[in-house]
Design a protein around this motif. Structure first.
Motif, PDB file in Angstrom:
ATOM      1  N   ARG A   1       1.263   4.193  -2.462  1.00  0.00           N
ATOM      2  CA  ARG A   1       0.602   6.289  -2.205  1.00  0.00           C
ATOM      3  C   ARG A   1       2.414   6.482  -2.416  1.00  0.00           C
ATOM      4  O   ARG A   1       1.889   8.105  -2.788  1.00  0.00           O
ATOM      5  N   ARG A   2       4.166   6.089  -1.919  1.00  0.00           N
ATOM      6  CA  ARG A   2       4.316   7.252  -2.203  1.00  0.00           C
ATOM      7  C   ARG A   2       5.004   6.822  -3.824  1.00  0.00           C
ATOM      8  O   ARG A   2       6.560   8.339  -3.581  1.00  0.00           O
TER       9      ARG A   2
ATOM     10  N   LEU B   1       0.959  -1.687   0.083  1.00  0.00           N
ATOM     11  CA  LEU B   1      -0.255   0.048   0.094  1.00  0.00           C
ATOM     12  C   LEU B   1       0.773   1.205  -0.008  1.00  0.00           C
ATOM     13  O   LEU B   1       1.000   2.438  -0.187  1.00  0.00           O
ATOM     14  N   LEU B   2       1.987   1.318   0.800  1.00  0.00           N
ATOM     15  CA  LEU B   2       2.669   2.225   0.719  1.00  0.00           C
ATOM     16  C   LEU B   2       3.464   2.430  -0.514  1.00  0.00           C
ATOM     17  O   LEU B   2       3.519   3.829  -0.906  1.00  0.00           O
TER      18      LEU B   2
ATOM     19  N   GLU C   1      -1.865  11.355   7.479  1.00  0.00           N
ATOM     20  CA  GLU C   1      -0.829  10.457   6.350  1.00  0.00           C
ATOM     21  C   GLU C   1      -0.788  10.991   4.971  1.00  0.00           C
ATOM     22  O   GLU C   1       0.172  11.645   4.063  1.00  0.00           O
ATOM     23  N   LYS C   2      -2.022  11.553   4.698  1.00  0.00           N
ATOM     24  CA  LYS C   2      -1.965  12.191   4.103  1.00  0.00           C
ATOM     25  C   LYS C   2      -1.377  13.660   3.231  1.00  0.00           C
ATOM     26  O   LYS C   2      -0.790  14.357   3.121  1.00  0.00           O
TER      27      LYS C   2
ATOM     28  N   SER D   1      -4.332   7.280   8.761  1.00  0.00           N
ATOM     29  CA  SER D   1      -3.692   6.580   8.731  1.00  0.00           C
ATOM     30  C   SER D   1      -3.955   5.368   7.379  1.00  0.00           C
ATOM     31  O   SER D   1      -4.575   4.781   7.702  1.00  0.00           O
ATOM     32  N   PRO D   2      -4.513   5.588   6.058  1.00  0.00           N
ATOM     33  CA  PRO D   2      -5.070   4.091   5.282  1.00  0.00           C
ATOM     34  C   PRO D   2      -4.077   3.179   4.861  1.00  0.00           C
ATOM     35  O   PRO D   2      -4.363   1.931   4.662  1.00  0.00           O
ATOM     36  N   THR D   3      -2.615   3.769   5.398  1.00  0.00           N
ATOM     37  CA  THR D   3      -1.909   2.492   4.981  1.00  0.00           C
ATOM     38  C   THR D   3      -2.194   1.652   6.097  1.00  0.00           C
ATOM     39  O   THR D   3      -2.320   0.002   6.418  1.00  0.00           O
TER      40      THR D   3
ATOM     41  N   ASP E   1       2.537  13.231   3.895  1.00  0.00           N
ATOM     42  CA  ASP E   1       3.216  12.730   2.413  1.00  0.00           C
ATOM     43  C   ASP E   1       2.838  14.273   1.775  1.00  0.00           C
ATOM     44  O   ASP E   1       3.972  14.492   0.940  1.00  0.00           O
TER      45      ASP E   1
ATOM     46  N   ASP F   1      -6.258  13.970   8.869  1.00  0.00           N
ATOM     47  CA  ASP F   1      -5.479  12.986   7.817  1.00  0.00           C
ATOM     48  C   ASP F   1      -4.437  13.437   7.211  1.00  0.00           C
ATOM     49  O   ASP F   1      -3.507  13.324   6.656  1.00  0.00           O
TER      50      ASP F   1
END
Length: 462
Positions: free
Chosen positions: A258-259, A254-255, A421-422, A381-383, A425, A419
């Motif tokens: 996302r990254r 997942l990371l 983690e958002k 954190s969606p992760t 990032d 939000d």
């Protein structure tokens, strides 16, 4: 989106995070969260005897803690999740009640425990307390770094022949105060004198591995010190748990999505270096031997990922109505016990398989919708949220195991709407963009003057 939250006691709303009165509320929330994390780690194996059944200590801690924070206005209702929770529980009770009335099959205790255990996910912290999230993650990582060290020492001492494993919890705590029936202490392979690392306080090495995996993902999400990843990773290998490795791998994937490319490339390089080193150890070799075990009908992979769903399909074929109504509350564990008694095979129904099998497809859809609203939608954190839901849905039979489920309370559901983690990032991307697109001015070239607006008396611009 702010309408999702409601304060339970007008007049008891906490002060904003930027206000002078926030310190007491912060300490109150952190104290409750810390006690909850202690109950699901240090006291995970402890049970409260209630007649012929046992209740996890973490249930009382979570309910009492949320009640205390609710009284002070620190916790508010997640309206969307609460509505669906009521519908899902009504559907489960209706289906289980019909089955019980028609066939006499079903466990009343399992049915009662379901809403008691899951109701805590219908609440979240007031937005004014969202700024505590990173501190909560760091505190959880600190706990698991300690237990990672314990697990590594367990394994190293046994491998060196300096110590023989002893279950110190079972030795000094009365059995009636402990959960029994779990594979708490068992060897790394048949006939080996070395017992899998379990940190002493965890119910099973696989559960210990899941907590380690979540801590590892938390470190990666926060981009914390690399040595934390190494220490937790070594402890994860010592558990010899495919469950924990799958948990961690899913979160890392997942990371990667996302990254993007650069971060993914660094992870790939790290894996290319770490995997051969791990496989060169006796523990890594054992894990490698189990990599394709789902094809073996007697393997733990098949017993966890294949056979439960085969049993569900068989039951549906024998009784098509069970697709809608299920087979009765608590039937998954009862069927697993019957299969074990007759064949010796310990089939493991995961959380999702249990809901579908026991309460039917419509109720399961409502229940999964509640989980999505309480844990995934607007997760801090969606992760961590998706990895935790994945693990509890497919890797563990945690439907009525608060010792495992409640890890998602402080790390996800309490902070829904934040939000974190958002933002993290986005800040990282902005910093990288600034570093890559703001070169130093060339000699002889003057930059245009920069005018800043005056600050207001309260420190805010404009």
């Amino acid at each position: 989106m702010a309408s999702t939250f409601t304060s339970s006691r007008p007049g008891h709303e906490p002060a904003p995070a930027t206000g002078e009165g926030s310190t007491v509320a912060d300490r109150r929330v952190l104290a409750v969260v810390t006690v909850l994390m202690l109950s699901i780690t240090l006291f995970q194996r402890f049970a409260i005897p209630l007649g012929g059944v046992q209740l996890s200590l973490s249930v009382l801690v979570a309910l009492a803690g949320l009640g205390y924070l609710l009284y002070h206005g620190d916790v508010v209702e997640n309206r969307a999740a609460t509505r669906v929770f009521v519908l899902a529980m009504a559907a489960c009770f209706l289906c289980a009640g019909i089955v019980l009335f028609q066939t006499g099959v079903g466990g009343i205790t399992s049915l009662i425990y379901l809403p008691i255990i899951w109701v805590v996910f219908a609440f979240t912290l007031h937005p004014a307390r969202h700024h505590l999230y990173e501190r909560v993650l760091a505190r959880f990582e600190t706990f698991m770094l300690f237990f990672a060290g314990v697990g590594i020492l367990q394994t190293a001492a046994q491998a060196a022949g300096a110590w023989t494993y002893v279950d110190v919890i079972l030795r000094y705590v009365p059995e009636q105060l402990l959960f029994l029936g779990y594979n708490t202490s068992y060897p790394i392979e048949y006939g080996s004198p070395i017992i899998k690392a379990n940190g002493f306080v965890f119910l099973e090495p696989s559960i210990y591995a899941q907590f380690l995996a979540m801590a590892l993902l938390s470190v990666l999400v926060r981009r914390a010190a690399w040595w934390r990843v190494v220490l937790i990773g070594v402890a994860l290998v010592c558990t010899i748990s495919g469950t924990g490795l799958l948990f961690a791998a899913f979160g890392v994937l997942l990371l990667m999505l996302r990254r993007g490319g650069r971060w993914t490339a660094r992870i790939v390089v790290a894996v290319v270096i770490a995997v051969p080193v791990a496989l060169a150890t006796p523990f890594g070799a054992i894990i490698a031997e189990r990599a394709g075990e789902t094809s073996n009908t007697n393997s733990s992979g098949s017993l966890r990922f294949v056979q439960p769903y085969q049993r569900i399909l068989d039951t549906w074929g024998e009784n098509p109505l069970s697709v809608l109504l299920g087979d009765g509350a608590g039937r998954a564990d009862a069927l697993a016990a019957q299969i074990f008694e007759s064949t010796g095979l310990p089939i493991n129904f995961s959380g999702l398989a249990k809901v579908i099998f026991e309460y039917g497809v419509p109720a399961a859809i409502l229940f999964c919708t509640f989980v999505g609203l309480a844990l995934v939608r607007r997760a801090p954190s969606p992760t961590l949220a998706w990895a935790g839901v994945f693990a509890n849905a497919f890797l563990t039979g945690a439907l009525l195991q608060p010792q495992v489920l409640y890890l998602l309370v402080p790390l996800v559901s309490l902070f829904v709407g934040h939000d974190f983690e958002k933002r993290l990032d986005a800040d990282r991307h902005a910093l990288a963009a600034t570093a890559g697109h703001d070169p130093a001015p060339s000699p002889g070239r003057q930059q245009a003057p920069v005018t800043l607006p005056p600050a207001s008396p309260n420190g805010l611009l404009g």
